[in-house]
Design a protein around this motif. Structure first.
Motif, PDB file in Angstrom:
ATOM      1  N   PRO A  78     -13.692 -56.087  -9.941  1.00 51.35           N
ATOM      2  CA  PRO A  78     -12.057 -55.690 -10.142  1.00 51.35           C
ATOM      3  C   PRO A  78     -11.108 -56.260 -10.790  1.00 51.35           C
ATOM      4  O   PRO A  78     -10.188 -55.989 -11.283  1.00 51.35           O
ATOM      5  CB  PRO A  78     -12.023 -55.506  -8.622  1.00 51.35           C
ATOM      6  CG  PRO A  78     -12.733 -56.622  -8.194  1.00 51.35           C
ATOM      7  CD  PRO A  78     -14.164 -56.612  -9.092  1.00 51.35           C
ATOM      8  N   ASP A  79     -11.714 -57.743 -11.349  1.00 49.51           N
ATOM      9  CA  ASP A  79     -10.834 -58.614 -12.067  1.00 49.51           C
ATOM     10  C   ASP A  79     -11.703 -59.450 -13.079  1.00 49.51           C
ATOM     11  O   ASP A  79     -12.319 -60.311 -12.700  1.00 49.51           O
ATOM     12  CB  ASP A  79     -10.046 -59.633 -11.000  1.00 49.51           C
ATOM     13  CG  ASP A  79      -9.068 -60.415 -11.828  1.00 49.51           C
ATOM     14  OD1 ASP A  79      -9.310 -60.647 -12.923  1.00 49.51           O
ATOM     15  OD2 ASP A  79      -8.125 -60.547 -10.981  1.00 49.51           O
ATOM     16  N   ALA A  82     -10.812 -63.255 -13.415  1.00 50.17           N
ATOM     17  CA  ALA A  82     -10.968 -63.985 -12.200  1.00 50.17           C
ATOM     18  C   ALA A  82     -12.726 -64.356 -12.312  1.00 50.17           C
ATOM     19  O   ALA A  82     -13.047 -65.267 -12.005  1.00 50.17           O
ATOM     20  CB  ALA A  82     -10.918 -63.432 -11.033  1.00 50.17           C
ATOM     21  N   PRO A 109      -7.112 -58.452 -22.735  1.00 51.39           N
ATOM     22  CA  PRO A 109      -7.488 -57.317 -21.996  1.00 51.39           C
ATOM     23  C   PRO A 109      -7.228 -56.022 -22.472  1.00 51.39           C
ATOM     24  O   PRO A 109      -6.197 -55.949 -23.377  1.00 51.39           O
ATOM     25  CB  PRO A 109      -6.878 -57.386 -20.597  1.00 51.39           C
ATOM     26  CG  PRO A 109      -5.667 -58.264 -21.163  1.00 51.39           C
ATOM     27  CD  PRO A 109      -6.093 -59.024 -22.345  1.00 51.39           C
ATOM     28  N   SER A 115     -11.990 -53.976 -20.466  1.00 54.87           N
ATOM     29  CA  SER A 115     -11.700 -55.340 -20.577  1.00 54.87           C
ATOM     30  C   SER A 115     -13.063 -55.951 -19.952  1.00 54.87           C
ATOM     31  O   SER A 115     -13.879 -55.613 -19.003  1.00 54.87           O
ATOM     32  CB  SER A 115     -10.819 -55.859 -19.713  1.00 54.87           C
ATOM     33  OG  SER A 115      -9.521 -55.602 -20.024  1.00 54.87           O
ATOM     34  N   GLU A 131     -14.176 -54.977 -16.568  1.00 57.00           N
ATOM     35  CA  GLU A 131     -13.208 -54.754 -15.216  1.00 57.00           C
ATOM     36  C   GLU A 131     -13.350 -53.354 -15.086  1.00 57.00           C
ATOM     37  O   GLU A 131     -12.937 -52.563 -16.158  1.00 57.00           O
ATOM     38  CB  GLU A 131     -11.831 -55.192 -15.756  1.00 57.00           C
ATOM     39  CG  GLU A 131     -10.846 -55.131 -14.539  1.00 57.00           C
ATOM     40  CD  GLU A 131      -9.776 -56.001 -14.932  1.00 57.00           C
ATOM     41  OE1 GLU A 131      -9.670 -57.279 -15.104  1.00 57.00           O
ATOM     42  OE2 GLU A 131      -8.652 -55.133 -14.938  1.00 57.00           O
ATOM     43  N   ALA A 134     -10.417 -51.115  -8.534  1.00 54.74           N
ATOM     44  CA  ALA A 134     -10.969 -51.481  -7.391  1.00 54.74           C
ATOM     45  C   ALA A 134     -11.356 -50.220  -6.554  1.00 54.74           C
ATOM     46  O   ALA A 134     -12.075 -50.207  -5.632  1.00 54.74           O
ATOM     47  CB  ALA A 134     -10.018 -52.224  -6.649  1.00 54.74           C
TER      48      ALA A 134
END
Length: 139
Positions: A78-79, A82, A109, A115, A131, A134
Motif C-alpha cells: 500500500p505504500d 515505506a 512516484p 509507483s 504501490e 489499500a
C-alpha cells in the motif's frame, strides 16, 4: 472456478544464503525447510500477508533454471516509499521510487498503480515492488 497462484520457484546457487536474504533482509516468513536424503533441499517462504509463496531449492530435480534468471516477480504494497525504507533498513540494496512515463522509467512516484522500486537477490533474481491501493476493490 478460482485459480490461485500458490508457489513461484526462485532458482538460487546457495539455498542457505538465499534463505537468510529472503527471511532476514526482505522479511518473508519461513514456512518450512526440508532436506531430503538424496541431497535435495527445499525452503518455502511467504511474504507477509500473501497467499502466494516462493520456493528455493538445490539438488537434482528441483529446478533446471539457472540461478538469477527469474526477473520481474512483483510484490504489491500500500505504500512503496515505506516498503523501500523497510528494505533499506534491513540492508537490501533497493533502487529509488520510480514510475513509468512515456514508456520509460522516471524518478519519483506516479499515479495509481504506477509507483515502483526494484531490488535483486544475491543471485540476481529481480523483484519489483509496486504501490497499489489499500482497498483491493481499487484493482
Amino acid at each position: 472456478m478460482e485459480w490461485k497462484l500458490a508457489l513461484v520457484p526462485i532458482p538460487v546457487s546457495d539455498v542457505e544464503r538465499a534463505k537468510r536474504f529472503y527471511s532476514e533482509r526482505v522479511g518473508f516468513d519461513v514456512d518450512f525447510d526440508v532436506r531430503l536424503d538424496d541431497g535435495v533441499r527445499i525452503v518455502q517462504l511467504t511474504p507477509p500477508g500473501s497467499d502466494c509463496s516462493i520456493v528455493l531449492g538445490a539438488g537434482d530435480g528441483v529446478t533446471p533454471v539457472r540461478p538469477g534468471s527469474v526477473q520481474g516477480v512483483q510484490l504489491v504494497v500500500p505504500d512503496v516509499a515505506a516498503a523501500r525504507g523497510e528494505l533499506l533498513a534491513r540492508g537490501v540494496p533497493v533502487g529509488p521510487v520510480q514510475h513509468v512515463e512515456n514508456g520509460a522509467l522516471a524518478d519519483g512516484p506516479g499515479g495509481a498503480w504506477n509507483s515502483f522500486v526494484y531490488f535483486s537477490d544475491p543471485d540476481g533474481n529481480g523483484w519489483a515492488v509496486q504501490e497499489g491501493p489499500a482497498d483491493p476493490a481499487g484493482r
